[in-house]
Enzyme design. Structure first.
Site, short mmCIF file in Angstrom:
data_model
loop_
_atom_site.label_atom_id
_atom_site.label_comp_id
_atom_site.label_asym_id
_atom_site.label_seq_id
_atom_site.Cartn_x
_atom_site.Cartn_y
_atom_site.Cartn_z
N HIS A 163 0.81 -1.22 0.00
CA HIS A 163 0.00 0.00 0.00
C HIS A 163 0.84 1.27 0.00
CE1 HIS A 163 -2.64 3.19 1.46
NE2 HIS A 163 -3.62 2.49 0.91
N GLY A 180 -9.52 -6.01 -0.78
CA GLY A 180 -10.37 -4.84 -0.58
C GLY A 180 -10.44 -4.06 -1.87
N ALA A 197 -6.14 -8.77 2.52
CA ALA A 197 -7.39 -9.24 1.91
C ALA A 197 -7.67 -8.47 0.62
CB ALA A 197 -8.54 -9.07 2.89
N HIS A 233 -8.66 -1.69 -3.00
CA HIS A 233 -7.39 -1.48 -3.71
C HIS A 233 -7.08 -2.63 -4.67
CE1 HIS A 233 -6.51 2.15 -1.65
NE2 HIS A 233 -6.25 1.60 -0.49
#
Length: 130
Positions: free
Chosen positions: A13, A77, A75, A79
């Site tokens: 991220h 998500g 997980a 993104h």
């Protein structure tokens, strides 16, 4: 094809605090040690560098034609469900010959979940014994 045309990108991220990336850098370094002939890099969705686009552009400039992309997310998500496919689609327009193998998020891999559970259970037992 060989490792000379294949690269591994660890995709995380990103954060404002540079120390946040240290565990991911350790993973990258361990892979580089285990696979000394492989091209391995760490790329980020936002804030940190290199971006995923920059990392892929750099590999494409070196003649890489296959990229294994490992999302270092717990997980699937937004993104990974929305942002990553859009990024890859844009990259494919610039580099149509690139082939991508995108693995599941690390938090969706049974062996990794098992190791986390074992570690957490061990931490509980160790703390309970005190």
């Amino acid at each position: 094809m060989s490792t000379t045309d294949h690269a591994l990108i660890l995709f995380a991220h990103g954060a404002r605090d540079p120390q946040w990336a240290e565990p991911f850098m350790r993973i990258r370094d361990q892979i580089a040690h285990k696979l000394p002939d492989a091209l391995v890099t760490l790329a980020f969705l936002e804030i940190m560098k290199p971006s995923l686009e920059k990392a892929i552009d750099d590999f494409a400039a070196k003649g890489i034609v296959r990229i294994t992309l490992v999302p270092l997310f717990m997980a699937q998500g937004g993104h990974l469900k929305e942002d990553l496919p859009k990024l890859i689609a844009g990259i494919q327009l610039r580099h149509p010959a690139l082939l991508f193998n995108i693995t599941p998020a690390i938090g969706e891999v049974d062996n990794i979940l098992y190791m986390i559970a074992e570690w957490a259970a061990g931490a509980f037992v160790e703390n309970d014994a005190r």
